[in-house]
Design an enzyme around this catalytic site. Sequence first.
Site, PDB file in Angstrom:
ATOM      1  N   ASP A 163      -8.194  -0.051  -6.908  1.00  0.00           N
ATOM      2  CA  ASP A 163      -7.279   1.061  -7.242  1.00  0.00           C
ATOM      3  C   ASP A 163      -6.262   1.204  -6.112  1.00  0.00           C
ATOM      4  O   ASP A 163      -6.460   0.686  -4.999  1.00  0.00           O
ATOM      5  CB  ASP A 163      -8.051   2.368  -7.452  1.00  0.00           C
TER       6      ASP A 163
ATOM      7  N   GLU B  69     -11.492   4.328  -4.692  1.00  0.00           N
ATOM      8  CA  GLU B  69     -11.409   4.558  -3.244  1.00  0.00           C
ATOM      9  C   GLU B  69     -10.365   5.608  -2.897  1.00  0.00           C
ATOM     10  O   GLU B  69     -10.592   6.466  -2.043  1.00  0.00           O
ATOM     11  CB  GLU B  69     -11.106   3.236  -2.514  1.00  0.00           C
TER      12      GLU B  69
END
Lengths: 417, 417
Positions: free
Chosen positions: A61, A127
């Site tokens: 991500d 994250e």
Amino acid sequence: MSNNIQMAKWLVHEMESLGIQVKQKDLGKQPGKDIDLPPLIIGRYGSDPSKPTILAYSHYDVQPAALSDGWDDEPFELTQKEDGRLCGRGTSDDKGPLLNWLNMIQAFKKAGQDVPANLVFCFEGMEESGSQGLADALKEESTGEFAKIDSVCITDTAWSTTNRPNLIRGLRGIMFYHVNIDGADGDAHSGAFGGSLSEPMTDMVNLMASLVDSRGKILVPGIYDDVIPVSAEERKALGEIEMSKASLDGGINGKLLHEDQADNIIARSRKPALSLHGIERASPGKGASTIIPGRIVSRFSIRTVANMNIAKIDELVQTHLNDKFRQLGSKNELSIQLAGRGDWFFEEVDHWNYQAAIQATEKVWGVTPNITAEGGSIPIALDFKKVLNSNVVLLPIGRADDHPHSENGKCLSFVNS
Amino acid sequence: MSNNIQMAKWLVHEMESLGIQVKQKDLGKQPGKDIDLPPLIIGRYGSDPSKPTILAYSHYDVQPAALSDGWDDEPFELTQKEDGRLCGRGTSDDKGPLLNWLNMIQAFKKAGQDVPANLVFCFEGMEESGSQGLADALKEESTGEFAKIDSVCITDTAWSTTNRPNLIRGLRGIMFYHVNIDGADGDAHSGAFGGSLSEPMTDMVNLMASLVDSRGKILVPGIYDDVIPVSAEERKALGEIEMSKASLDGGINGKLLHEDQADNIIARSRKPALSLHGIERASPGKGASTIIPGRIVSRFSIRTVANMNIAKIDELVQTHLNDKFRQLGSKNELSIQLAGRGDWFFEEVDHWNYQAAIQATEKVWGVTPNITAEGGSIPIALDFKKVLNSNVVLLPIGRADDHPHSENGKCLSFVNS
């Protein structure tokens, strides 16, 4: 979120096409919402019992980005610059470092060589949103997919310079405090009552002034007792790192406390620091400019390093503040809360995991990497260490000037050399 | 505003019907608006050169009020309570005290006696909005309608108790400071930089802690030098005033600094006090909870008393803060601004104006009034004193529990005895 799930699908396909066995671990829903979290992608490449097994962590991500934020090029299309840099959101944090792992397998295949380790991949899709679900998944898989890990390598940080690689052996912990001083149920008019009422703000500035001095020295007795000294060799190495002015002063023209670069780096990464974040009125009401606030709350934090013990430090801090408060002879009431905490992370560099990372860096870059510590916290590093009971090396891939979270249009670089 | 102008018309009619010569002084428009300010109503009753001429000040405007605020009765209809109190907005502040002056003339007329002084009335309609236009009007009329004033009597305060009248001889002044400490152009992350940057907040709490201690003592050297001591007689009298707990502790359960009532009253009205109002970050940006603020601003004020000199005190304060800052050895930058100031007010009680007020009070109430000072400021008292160069007596009419600005439904009392 659908972008992350789309990204996960693409990544699984790439991994499987390289012969990696992939398991998509469902992390459930976003808290309070009917939206799927992107899966934790667990991969296995090789299972030769004669080889060590390395867990590699990256995340797929990225931070949000839009051309309208000031990017030179569409941030979600990979653009090659004239100087060869590959630019786009995530090239440095952390899609680029993640792809390194796949490129490495491709390179071994191309060279017709066997990868000398078994690899277990842990690729996260949350994250940038606080690693939601990761800690629980780690615990579950500690007796499953991650049961027989020999060491961990995290590729989610950047070099501390632009021209020389480093390995990160340490991260600071944090102890975050709220201090309340209560004097009255509300605010008083300083004209009508100033001089006759015990003022919580007066007590508070005295307490806060007793914690740290203007040279950055923490004044809580005993707080430095367990701190590991920095060797002369390490100090010398830190002094030789070519740091930019912005890397040292935060890019905000901050005033450095120490003369030498090494001392500044040590002070912010290898020694504890105490910062006063704010002092605010906590009493109800509107709070005109000339009031005597009835209640005050302040916030400060201590960044901790190896081998400081949270319980011991908390005892030292509370004792110190309570002693100081008694000395003030105040009629107000003090309460202190350790409102947040996170441990420090510190690895011994003589572990084979670090030695292998040093040798690999020397082979690729032709120089011995600097061994550094960071001042902030990366909670997942500690999670991996504690849950998997394993040595963890942080292997930075990006550069110091990648601006991985920047919204001001600076291009993120990922040098594909 | 139209209500105030309507009130002015009614008042002029009442005054003229008593034989008072009335002049309505136009104060112009509200700043930036095409709305007329309510006029300053100047009245004259008597011009016998053998009598003293007294200027009487009250105001005919009031704080806003509505039944929905929690009043027991319609606030703009005068309501007599079972215990005889007359209730409504402004009965105590300041329509009631204003009408006292007219009632007094009525009483002399009824008794067939001559008023023993020439009276000049100064009835304002903007007191609750900062006395807009009054200071300029005073200056203009100092050589006009107010040229030959012998003394001033202000009826716009309340007794300091509920059961014994007092005269107010003193008001404190104010010196309001802004202190800026600049360390960086923005905020820094305390994890990444804590320990290496000079933190303005650390300097600020040290500076603020150097100003005043938790017992209320101001620590600026020399600041008490010119303060007039309180006589044993005055101290004794202050100890004997029957003050309610709420009058002493602000009604907010404030913690009193001193054991004796007299010491608390002296500390808040006859001695200087220094209050720290707030410490805030002044750097641009969002300011997460663990930042190192790059710039800090704090506000504090000193309440001054006779015979403190603003310029001298300012010099003492600036010297003290600059000295302390140098001692800190900080790399940040300090700037100090005296952002607001107002003089103290203190009258000699042996002036015939006070002696007359004392005698009148004894005659009406059968007791000698307490002579008191207030901790806050009433700028108009000082304006009258300075512009008209006259002795000013503050003659309280309302009671300590009148809650003149209250919005919580407590009834305002005006005992018409």
